[in-house]
Design a protein around this motif. Structure first.
Motif: not given
Length: 339
Positions: A61-64, A164-168, A170-181
């Motif tokens: 999600k960005g802003v123009e 970045f606010s990734h569109v998940l 209609e209501w949520s926009a959050l970063p993509t997160v990955r965990l590496y153990w």
């Protein structure tokens, strides 16, 4: 760094609360130059030399920003200078708002000091020009962080994200997160510096910080308390602040979330809270208890207060990001919750 214990008089007013305590590790981040061999926020990590660096190509999600005609911008400024009556939109303001909406559907007007003229802003969906290398959110060593889970014998957790606010939905926009153990003993040939990606969205920008972990005792959200205790909390008066006094604020590993706990979407078992991030480590209201003892000399006017109170620079819409995983599932799925 050290945190003062909870007020004994408060604990005495809640018989049985001590048995619900759960350890958590406050991370106490502070801005610093960090290395790939320590626990830290942002900065370099020990990455296997033969493992490709992960990337993200999800839309975000960005802003123009769109220019307003000069006369419309002047009318908007004039309308905004008029006295505002509570809950009443003046005729001129309504006309200007409607005209902007016709010109740029779905937009709002932005202006601040230093801008020569207002601009219209509207949300848009953007894509990275190429797969975007993930950035480092944190690296956590079990040797430093006693409450870090250790699935399959792991003693190192690397948390990467696309800030970045990734569109998940209609209501949520959050970063993509990955965990590496990982197991530190397996990291023989490594690269330390991550490849550069696009500059992070301002909302999700973090600065490198060294951690000063401290294990404390955390307590459940009031809605998760047994009924008798919950009624006791709800019935308290005076200066009683359960959340401010008993729920650890700031960046922490483990403990309780500031919201009711969540379940794994795959197996429905309780998810494990891995990391909580926060824009602030403490405030001078109910959460003043969480100001480290070493920083108690920092009053609201002290020049070094922000370094202690907002060390990472994370905005996150001024909310706490909870990162969960499910230790019962073999693929260790991730779930995010922003509150």
């Amino acid at each position: 760094m050290r945190t003062a214990p909870p007020p004994p008089e408060l604990m005495a007013r809640l018989p049985g609360i001590a048995s619900l305590g759960r350890t958590a590790t406050r991370l106490h981040p502070r801005p610093a130059t960090v290395s790939a061999f320590e626990s830290h926020v942002a900065g370099p990590v020990r990455w296997p030399v033969d493992e490709p660096w992960p990337t993200c190509d999800a839309p975000y999600k960005g802003v123009e920003e769109l220019p307003l005609p000069a006369d419309l911008g002047e009318r908007w400024l004039a309308a905004m200078s008029q006295p505002l009556q509570p809950r009443i939109l003046t005729g001129e303001r309504r006309e200007v708002r409607d005209e902007v909406a016709r010109l740029y559907p779905g937009s709002s007007v932005r202006w601040q000091r230093g801008m020569s003229t207002p601009v219209a802003r509207r949300p848009v969906t953007r894509r990275h020009p190429r797969p975007n290398p993930l950035a480092v959110l944190a690296q956590l060593r079990a040797e430093d962080v006693p409450d870090l889970p250790r699935p399959r014998g792991a003693d190192l957790l690397q948390i990467l994200w696309c800030p970045f606010s990734h569109v998940l939905d209609e209501w949520s926009a959050l970063p993509t997160v990955r965990l590496y153990w990982r197991r530190e003993a397996d990291l023989l040939e490594v690269v330390a510096q991550p490849p550069p990606g696009e500059p992070a969205e301002a909302t999700w920008t973090v600065r490198p910080c060294r951690l000063h972990p401290e294990q404390i005792v955390d307590y459940p959200h009031p809605t998760a308390l047994p009924e008798e205790l919950r009624e006791l909390v709800e019935g308290q008066v005076d200066d009683f602040d359960y959340i401010g006094a008993l729920m650890a604020s700031g960046w922490k590993v483990g403990g309780y979330p500031e919201v009711p706990e969540t379940n794994c979407l795959s197996c429905a078992q309780p998810a494990t809270l891995i990391l909580t991030t926060s824009p602030m480590e403490y405030d001078f209201g109910g959460a003043k208890r969480w100001q480290p003892i070493e920083d108690r000399h920092l009053n609201p006017d002290h020049p070094n207060l922000k370094r202690s109170q907002e060390p990472t620079g994370l905005d996150a819409y001024w909310s706490r990001l909870h990162i969960y995983t499910c230790l019962s599932c073999t693929d260790l799925p991730i779930r995010l919750d922003l509150r």
